[in-house]
Write a protein that holds these residues in place. Structure first.
Motif, PDB file in Angstrom:
ATOM      1  N   MET A   1      29.957  50.620  45.427  1.00 19.67           N
ATOM      2  CA  MET A   1      30.162  49.301  46.018  1.00 19.67           C
ATOM      3  C   MET A   1      28.831  48.665  46.363  1.00 19.67           C
ATOM      4  SD  MET A   1      32.315  48.488  49.481  1.00 19.67           S
ATOM      5  CE  MET A   1      31.692  47.235  50.588  1.00 19.67           C
ATOM      6  N   ILE A   2      28.729  47.326  46.180  1.00 18.60           N
ATOM      7  CA  ILE A   2      27.536  46.604  46.584  1.00 18.60           C
ATOM      8  C   ILE A   2      27.403  46.697  48.094  1.00 18.60           C
ATOM      9  CG2 ILE A   2      26.425  44.340  46.631  1.00 18.60           C
ATOM     10  CD1 ILE A   2      28.000  43.686  44.079  1.00 18.60           C
ATOM     11  N   GLY A   3      26.262  47.142  48.610  1.00 12.05           N
ATOM     12  CA  GLY A   3      26.090  47.394  50.042  1.00 12.05           C
ATOM     13  C   GLY A   3      25.809  46.141  50.832  1.00 12.05           C
ATOM     14  N   ALA A   4      25.176  46.327  52.004  1.00 11.62           N
ATOM     15  CA  ALA A   4      24.893  45.201  52.908  1.00 11.62           C
ATOM     16  C   ALA A   4      23.705  44.421  52.363  1.00 11.62           C
ATOM     17  CB  ALA A   4      24.627  45.710  54.306  1.00 11.62           C
TER      18      ALA A   4
ATOM     19  N   ALA B   1      34.701  35.072  45.660  1.00 12.59           N
ATOM     20  CA  ALA B   1      34.823  36.127  46.677  1.00 12.59           C
ATOM     21  C   ALA B   1      34.594  35.576  48.081  1.00 12.59           C
ATOM     22  CB  ALA B   1      33.833  37.250  46.385  1.00 12.59           C
ATOM     23  N   ALA B   2      33.650  34.637  48.197  1.00  9.98           N
ATOM     24  CA  ALA B   2      33.316  34.043  49.495  1.00  9.98           C
ATOM     25  C   ALA B   2      34.217  32.862  49.845  1.00  9.98           C
ATOM     26  CB  ALA B   2      31.854  33.603  49.506  1.00  9.98           C
TER      27      ALA B   2
ATOM     28  N   ALA C   1      33.226  43.348  34.331  1.00  8.92           N
ATOM     29  CA  ALA C   1      32.444  44.276  33.504  1.00  8.92           C
ATOM     30  C   ALA C   1      33.299  44.943  32.433  1.00  8.92           C
ATOM     31  CB  ALA C   1      31.771  45.329  34.376  1.00  8.92           C
ATOM     32  N   ILE C   2      34.600  45.036  32.663  1.00  8.93           N
ATOM     33  CA  ILE C   2      35.479  45.571  31.621  1.00  8.93           C
ATOM     34  C   ILE C   2      36.134  44.432  30.837  1.00  8.93           C
ATOM     35  CG2 ILE C   2      35.864  47.786  32.741  1.00  8.93           C
ATOM     36  CD1 ILE C   2      38.614  46.730  33.669  1.00  8.93           C
ATOM     37  N   ARG C   3      35.529  43.259  30.941  1.00 13.24           N
ATOM     38  CA  ARG C   3      35.799  42.078  30.107  1.00 13.24           C
ATOM     39  C   ARG C   3      37.111  41.359  30.443  1.00 13.24           C
ATOM     40  NH1 ARG C   3      31.740  42.567  26.119  1.00 13.24           N
ATOM     41  NH2 ARG C   3      32.049  40.332  25.777  1.00 13.24           N
ATOM     42  N   ILE C   4      37.581  41.517  31.681  1.00 17.09           N
ATOM     43  CA  ILE C   4      38.663  40.644  32.131  1.00 17.09           C
ATOM     44  C   ILE C   4      38.089  39.227  32.187  1.00 17.09           C
ATOM     45  CG2 ILE C   4      40.330  40.139  33.953  1.00 17.09           C
ATOM     46  CD1 ILE C   4      40.790  42.848  32.700  1.00 17.09           C
ATOM     47  N   PRO C   5      38.751  38.229  31.604  1.00 17.71           N
ATOM     48  CA  PRO C   5      38.198  36.861  31.610  1.00 17.71           C
ATOM     49  C   PRO C   5      38.024  36.323  33.025  1.00 17.71           C
ATOM     50  CG  PRO C   5      39.991  37.050  30.018  1.00 17.71           C
ATOM     51  CD  PRO C   5      40.004  38.318  30.817  1.00 17.71           C
ATOM     52  N   VAL C   6      36.981  35.541  33.224  1.00 22.09           N
ATOM     53  CA  VAL C   6      36.731  34.934  34.531  1.00 22.09           C
ATOM     54  C   VAL C   6      37.931  34.106  34.974  1.00 22.09           C
ATOM     55  CG1 VAL C   6      35.308  33.260  35.781  1.00 22.09           C
ATOM     56  CG2 VAL C   6      34.225  34.938  34.285  1.00 22.09           C
ATOM     57  N   SER C   7      38.528  33.381  34.059  1.00 19.27           N
ATOM     58  CA  SER C   7      39.666  32.534  34.426  1.00 19.27           C
ATOM     59  C   SER C   7      40.817  33.352  34.990  1.00 19.27           C
ATOM     60  CB  SER C   7      40.137  31.735  33.213  1.00 19.27           C
ATOM     61  OG  SER C   7      40.535  32.606  32.173  1.00 19.27           O
TER      62      SER C   7
ATOM     63  N   ARG D   1      35.172  42.490  48.062  1.00 15.43           N
ATOM     64  CA  ARG D   1      35.913  41.624  47.138  1.00 15.43           C
ATOM     65  C   ARG D   1      35.046  41.303  45.919  1.00 15.43           C
ATOM     66  NH1 ARG D   1      38.242  38.463  50.943  1.00 15.43           N
ATOM     67  NH2 ARG D   1      36.626  36.881  50.918  1.00 15.43           N
ATOM     68  N   TYR D   2      33.778  41.024  46.166  1.00 16.74           N
ATOM     69  CA  TYR D   2      32.848  40.699  45.079  1.00 16.74           C
ATOM     70  C   TYR D   2      32.675  41.895  44.155  1.00 16.74           C
ATOM     71  CZ  TYR D   2      28.647  38.631  42.907  1.00 16.74           C
ATOM     72  OH  TYR D   2      27.733  38.099  42.038  1.00 16.74           O
ATOM     73  N   ASP D   3      32.539  43.073  44.719  1.00 11.55           N
ATOM     74  CA  ASP D   3      32.359  44.278  43.919  1.00 11.55           C
ATOM     75  C   ASP D   3      33.564  44.503  43.006  1.00 11.55           C
ATOM     76  OD1 ASP D   3      30.886  46.785  43.331  1.00 11.55           O
ATOM     77  OD2 ASP D   3      32.648  47.722  44.217  1.00 11.55           O
ATOM     78  N   GLN D   4      34.754  44.264  43.543  1.00 14.44           N
ATOM     79  CA  GLN D   4      35.961  44.437  42.728  1.00 14.44           C
ATOM     80  C   GLN D   4      36.000  43.430  41.580  1.00 14.44           C
ATOM     81  OE1 GLN D   4      38.965  44.047  45.740  1.00 14.44           O
ATOM     82  NE2 GLN D   4      38.892  46.210  46.316  1.00 14.44           N
ATOM     83  N   LEU D   5      35.629  42.195  41.867  1.00 11.31           N
ATOM     84  CA  LEU D   5      35.618  41.167  40.823  1.00 11.31           C
ATOM     85  C   LEU D   5      34.604  41.499  39.733  1.00 11.31           C
ATOM     86  CD1 LEU D   5      35.850  38.000  43.097  1.00 11.31           C
ATOM     87  CD2 LEU D   5      37.587  38.744  41.455  1.00 11.31           C
ATOM     88  N   ILE D   6      33.428  41.937  40.144  1.00 11.54           N
ATOM     89  CA  ILE D   6      32.388  42.279  39.160  1.00 11.54           C
ATOM     90  C   ILE D   6      32.818  43.476  38.323  1.00 11.54           C
ATOM     91  CG2 ILE D   6      30.016  43.103  38.888  1.00 11.54           C
ATOM     92  CD1 ILE D   6      30.279  40.106  39.544  1.00 11.54           C
ATOM     93  N   ALA D   7      33.471  44.450  38.942  1.00 10.96           N
ATOM     94  CA  ALA D   7      33.942  45.622  38.199  1.00 10.96           C
ATOM     95  C   ALA D   7      34.959  45.205  37.138  1.00 10.96           C
ATOM     96  CB  ALA D   7      34.558  46.639  39.155  1.00 10.96           C
ATOM     97  N   LEU D   8      35.842  44.272  37.479  1.00 15.00           N
ATOM     98  CA  LEU D   8      36.841  43.797  36.521  1.00 15.00           C
ATOM     99  C   LEU D   8      36.192  42.965  35.415  1.00 15.00           C
ATOM    100  CD1 LEU D   8      39.666  42.855  39.025  1.00 15.00           C
ATOM    101  CD2 LEU D   8      39.732  44.717  37.354  1.00 15.00           C
TER     102      LEU D   8
END
Length: 281
Positions: A1-4, A37-38, A69-75, A60-67
């Motif tokens: 996870m992205i830290g502080a 995320a914000a 990264a496996i090529r889930i479309p931004v939309s 929340r941001y870490d989860q979005l970036i992880a998804l």
């Protein structure tokens, strides 16, 4: 996870992660997903850049970036896509609205119309945009997918055109009655042989039936050409989106069906994008 981290540091780390995953334009996606995320507008990301992310936003941001990264479309991560200045709800049940389709919108709006038929309505972006721009018009949108019909209906309510839009589950003209002075479609036009060339975002996360006819890419145009003479009023217009190499073949199909004044309209990059035809008077 992205830290502080500060927002700026988190974006740098996220961009590197997306770049390593082969995501096109990783910096843009990192910025858009941080804003999501914000829960702020993307234009405001610069303002929070020096601030440390709260644990909730960072997770929340870490989860979005992880998804991503496996090529889930931004939309799909945002749940919406902008099209012709409006935001449309999208999901994996419908084709993502694309900027190139705005060429079809411009062509449709170049002449008046009252009764509109959209074959393969998907998210509803074409039908709803045209009805929103022409407040005296009414329209019907069809789709074989029940899930797409529900998505289009929801978008019609969101954009307050539901009283003038009828969404029907139909296999092309199967459940259609009446005649229309404008028929539009962005049908599945990718050939089976081209499917493997698509990006993972498109190939793995958009509905296959909205992408390909499982054949040569012209199957939908053959169905449209066969049916359109019974539903297009004399003088009415037909506008379809095409792949960049399909213009001459699609125009020939429409001419063979008795349509006239066929022409091919390019997109902003100069590629063939829309075929126009008119029903003789």
């Amino acid at each position: 996870m992205i830290g502080a981290l500060t927002a700026a540091q988190a974006m740098v780390a996220a961009t590197a992660r997306l770049r390593a995953a082969g995501v096109p334009d990783p910096a843009r996606d990192a910025r858009v997903l941080l804003a999501h995320a914000a829960r702020i507008e993307a234009s405001r990301v610069t303002l929070i850049a020096p601030e440390e992310l709260s644990p909730e936003i960072a997770e929340r941001y870490d989860q979005l970036i992880a998804l991503r990264a496996i090529r889930i479309p931004v939309s799909h991560l945002l749940g919406e896509r902008e099209f012709y200045g409006r935001r449309f709800r999208v999901s994996r049940d419908v084709l993502d609205p694309r900027p190139e389709t705005e060429i079809l919108i411009e062509a449709a709006l170049s002449e008046p119309f009252d009764h509109l038929l959209d074959l393969g309505v998907g998210s509803g972006c074409i039908l709803i945009t045209l009805l929103a721009e022409r407040t005296s018009a009414s329209g019907v949108g069809t789709d074989l997918s029940e899930a797409a019909c529900l998505q289009a209906s929801a978008n019609a309510v969101q954009h307050q055109v539901q009283s003038r839009a009828e969404i029907l589950q139909s296999d092309w003209f199967g459940n259609i009655d009446g005649q229309y002075d404008l028929i539009v479609s962005n049908p599945p036009y990718i050939s089976l042989s081209e499917m493997e060339e698509l990006s993972p975002e498109v190939r793995e996360h958009e509905p296959r039936m909205a992408l390909t006819d499982e054949g040569d890419g012209l199957g939908a145009y053959r169905r449209i050409a066969a049916g359109v003479p019974d539903f297009l009023m004399p003088g009415g217009r037909l506008l379809v989106e095409i792949g960049p190499t399909q213009g001459p073949d699609v125009a020939a199909l429409f001419q063979a069906a008795g349509l006239a004044h066929t022409r091919i309209i390019p997109d902003l990059d100069g590629r063939d994008r829309v075929v126009f035809a008119r029903m003789p008077q």
